[in-house]
Design a protein around this motif. Structure first.
Motif, PDB file in Angstrom:
ATOM      1  N   TRP A  33       0.892  -1.023  -0.095  1.00  0.00           N
ATOM      2  CA  TRP A  33      -0.051  -0.001  -0.158  1.00  0.00           C
ATOM      3  C   TRP A  33       0.896   1.306  -0.054  1.00  0.00           C
ATOM      4  O   TRP A  33       0.722   2.162  -0.560  1.00  0.00           O
ATOM      5  CB  TRP A  33      -0.947  -0.062   1.191  1.00  0.00           C
ATOM      6  N   ASN A  36       2.254   2.152  -3.424  1.00  0.00           N
ATOM      7  CA  ASN A  36       1.350   2.553  -4.334  1.00  0.00           C
ATOM      8  C   ASN A  36       0.793   4.004  -4.042  1.00  0.00           C
ATOM      9  O   ASN A  36       0.506   4.509  -4.816  1.00  0.00           O
ATOM     10  CB  ASN A  36      -0.028   1.699  -4.173  1.00  0.00           C
ATOM     11  N   SER A  37       1.095   4.525  -2.551  1.00  0.00           N
ATOM     12  CA  SER A  37       0.725   5.637  -2.311  1.00  0.00           C
ATOM     13  C   SER A  37       1.714   6.794  -2.120  1.00  0.00           C
ATOM     14  O   SER A  37       1.306   7.813  -2.026  1.00  0.00           O
ATOM     15  CB  SER A  37      -0.251   5.578  -1.034  1.00  0.00           C
ATOM     16  N   GLU A 362     -11.752   0.113  -4.643  1.00  0.00           N
ATOM     17  CA  GLU A 362     -11.523   1.265  -3.744  1.00  0.00           C
ATOM     18  C   GLU A 362     -12.513   1.226  -2.637  1.00  0.00           C
ATOM     19  O   GLU A 362     -12.568   2.319  -2.177  1.00  0.00           O
ATOM     20  CB  GLU A 362     -11.199   2.483  -4.415  1.00  0.00           C
ATOM     21  N   TRP A 400      -5.210  10.566  -2.032  1.00  0.00           N
ATOM     22  CA  TRP A 400      -5.637   9.264  -1.786  1.00  0.00           C
ATOM     23  C   TRP A 400      -6.133   8.609  -3.186  1.00  0.00           C
ATOM     24  O   TRP A 400      -5.861   9.576  -4.288  1.00  0.00           O
ATOM     25  CB  TRP A 400      -6.717   8.977  -0.881  1.00  0.00           C
ATOM     26  N   GLU A 401      -6.353   7.287  -3.238  1.00  0.00           N
ATOM     27  CA  GLU A 401      -6.663   6.848  -4.786  1.00  0.00           C
ATOM     28  C   GLU A 401      -7.916   7.362  -5.131  1.00  0.00           C
ATOM     29  O   GLU A 401      -8.913   7.215  -4.104  1.00  0.00           O
ATOM     30  CB  GLU A 401      -6.734   5.297  -4.671  1.00  0.00           C
ATOM     31  N   LYS A 404     -12.130   6.415  -3.917  1.00  0.00           N
ATOM     32  CA  LYS A 404     -12.106   5.757  -2.603  1.00  0.00           C
ATOM     33  C   LYS A 404     -13.369   5.966  -2.018  1.00  0.00           C
ATOM     34  O   LYS A 404     -14.176   7.092  -1.985  1.00  0.00           O
ATOM     35  CB  LYS A 404     -11.152   6.486  -1.722  1.00  0.00           C
TER      36      LYS A 404
END
Length: 592
Positions: A33, A36-37, A362, A400-401, A404
């Motif tokens: 995670w 990816n972030s 998400e 953030w993605e 979400k």
């Protein structure tokens, strides 16, 4: 924060254990995670503020001693990560070292929240210990201990273990502290032991997990919310919290009425809400599994949790059926809740390739600490007077993605507490608050009726009014798809001389996508598998696209938009699905 005096002190520890080990699968998941972030990972920090009783007159030396014992007791608090040449991670447990503690000499305890905020506002690095500590004193007496921890070191459960250990040590008499310091008062499992045990499992257990993941992911959409994007607010992902005693009682009553657990009712109610928002009969989310099934794990500090894909059918089923299906799906998820996350990633990629979509992963559901039947009965017996439901805007996250939709649920002292963090590029803050109100109404109606249907549970919901699906979308294999966007993707990814996408009736009742194209180089035409592979590589970041089910590569084609009959007049160089055949699933993973 008002200016005040500060000083830096050290906590020196010297434990009897050290070593090098693999990460637990929970730690691996957190690291993935973070990769990816990155660099926006500070929101993954965990924190707690431990208040010290005024009458206890806790000293700084008391706190330092308690911290020493806890750090020596739990290996994860004295562990550093190392990135290997292959990009993997190893954890190094240190036997000795010094942890810095920032001491704030303040005029009032209220400054503690600002001190805690200071600790958590920066992400952790591999060069520091996985915990940061600050102590707040008022008139020379410790009033609070602020802790911030890396999510690689522990999960939310572990934070409570640490806080409980520190409180126990600070409250103990001097002679009791010596006993508590000598050995842990409760059995533990350290991350190194946990990681080794995880890697000894396998065989049929892993096959069952992969079959379950595949069956669930095969129902995930490309984008669950079929709405046009709006200008996001700031922060883009607010945290809206609802606190409702009325909903807590309704939850207990609904569990009793429908013969299932409060977790199942809550999961079912959220599924009804998400189905109504998304206009999808199947609701999909990633469920947090605590994975603390043994006494030792419940006493330990570490990252045990993992997220597992879950799919539920809502459609027009009676709520009792939805709640019972939620219980069954959750139970199956918990059975495979502790597995290699990289293996799950590979299964996800395989399912996405077969389905021809970039799966929307998400939506998250994290249900925290619920009581058993005894607590449910107590809540049901409480007063019936309506109590005001409160809503709070608890800040939020800027990066953030996209898309979400993250739900955290607690019940604290008979009060249901639900936090929704979602993308304001899709929904306004006011609408997010409305979704929580709708959830409360769903629980109230589920508690009042024997067999309510989803449409009855969300009847007249203000939060759903005004939601307008984006024009041009059609439902294909449980996914919202814009055929015009699919055609644009085909053109951009392949640069053909001409291309056109058609909707055709499918054998299962859902339409299918067929793409006709004329390659740029007819003498070296790509086959369906290559076309499919190139389209999959171009899917990421696109909302309403799906790789076609069938490709027809022609030697020539119409000069402009044409009918499917006109395309069929041209010579075909190659045709086929381009997809692999989906794997067979274990009977244990039947549709829920």
């Amino acid at each position: 924060m008002e200016r005040h005096e500060t000083e830096l002190v050290l906590v020196e520890f010297s434990a009897g254990t050290s070593g090098v080990a693999d990460l637990t699968w929970g730690q691996e998941q957190v690291c993935l995670w973070m990769e990816n972030s990155a660099p926006h990972i500070e929101h993954m920090n965990l924190d707690v503020l431990i208040e010290c009783e005024t009458g206890a007159r806790t000293t700084l030396d008391d706190v330092r001693e308690a911290l020493r014992v806890v750090i020596e007791r739990h290996e994860s608090l004295r562990t550093r990560l190392n990135v290997e040449k292959d990009g993997g991670y190893r954890q190094f447990v240190c036997a000795s070292g010094r942890v810095p503690v920032q001491v704030h000499h303040c005029a009032a305890f209220e400054a503690s929240e600002a001190v805690l905020e200071e600790l958590r506002r920066l992400p952790f690095t591999v060069f520091e210990w996985p915990l940061r500590v600050a102590v707040v004193t008022v008139s020379g007496i410790v009033s609070g201990v602020a802790l911030c921890l890396s999510h690689v070191a522990t999960d939310g459960w572990g934070i409570e273990v640490i806080a409980g250990d520190i409180r126990e040590l600070l409250a103990a008499a001097p002679e009791e502290r010596d006993v508590l310091s000598a050995r842990p008062p409760r059995p533990l499992v350290q991350p190194r032991e946990h990681a080794a045990a995880q890697r000894r499992a396998g065989g049929r257990s892993e096959a069952r997990a992969e079959a379950f993941w595949t069956a669930q992911l095969s129902r995930f959409p490309n984008d669950r919310f079929p709405f046009p994007l709006r200008t996001p607010e700031s922060p883009r992902f607010p945290k809206i919290t609802m606190r409702s005693r009325t909903a807590a009682r309704a939850l207990a009553e609904a569990a009793s009425r429908h013969g299932t657990t409060v977790n199942a009712v809550l999961t079912g109610a959220l599924a009804v809400l998400i189905s109504a928002i998304s206009e999808l009969e199947d609701v999909t989310f990633r469920l947090f599994c605590a994975n603390r099934t043994s006494v030792e794990s419940r006493n330990s500090v570490g990252t045990f949790f993992q997220t597992i894909p879950v799919a539920l059918t809502v459609a027009d089923l009676p709520f009792r059926d939805i709640a019972h299906a939620a219980w069954q799906a959750s139970l199956r998820a918990y059975r495979v809740g502790e597995r290699d996350p990289r293996r799950l990633d590979r299964v996800t990629e395989s399912v996405a390739s077969v389905r021809g979509v970039d799966l929307d992963l998400e939506c998250f559901l994290n249900i925290h600490g619920y009581g058993g039947q005894e607590e449910s009965e107590t809540l049901t017996a409480q007063g019936t007077a309506h109590e005001l439901t409160a809503f709070d805007d608890d800040g939020g996250i800027e990066e953030w993605e996209p898309g979400k939709f993250y739900v955290d649920v607690w019940r604290v002292s008979g009060c249901l507490e639900v936090t929704l963090s979602a993308d304001t590029a899709l929904f306004s803050r006011d609408r997010l608050t409305g979704f929580l109100t709708c959830l409360e109404d769903i629980l109230l109606r589920a508690a009042a009726g024997d067999a309510p249907r989803p449409k009855d549970l969300v009847r007249d919901a203000e939060a759903l009014a005004g939601l307008r699906r984006r024009e041009g979308l059609v439902l294909v294999d449980g996914c919202w798809v814009d055929p015009a966007e699919v055609q644009a993707l085909l053109t951009q990814a392949l640069s053909p001389r001409s291309a056109q996408v058609f909707l055709e009736p499918g054998a299962t009742g859902s339409p299918r996508l067929t793409a006709y194209l004329v390659p740029a180089h007819a003498q070296r035409p790509p086959g369906p598998p290559e076309v499919h592979r190139l389209l999959l590589a171009a899917l990421r970041g696109r909302r309403f696209v799906m790789a076609p089910h069938r490709y027809v590569v022609c030697a020539a084609g119409p000069d402009g938009p044409a009918t499917q009959e006109e395309w069929r007049r041209y010579d075909v160089l190659a045709e086929g699905p381009g997809r692999e055949s989906p794997a067979r699933h274990d009977p244990d993973t039947t549709r829920t």
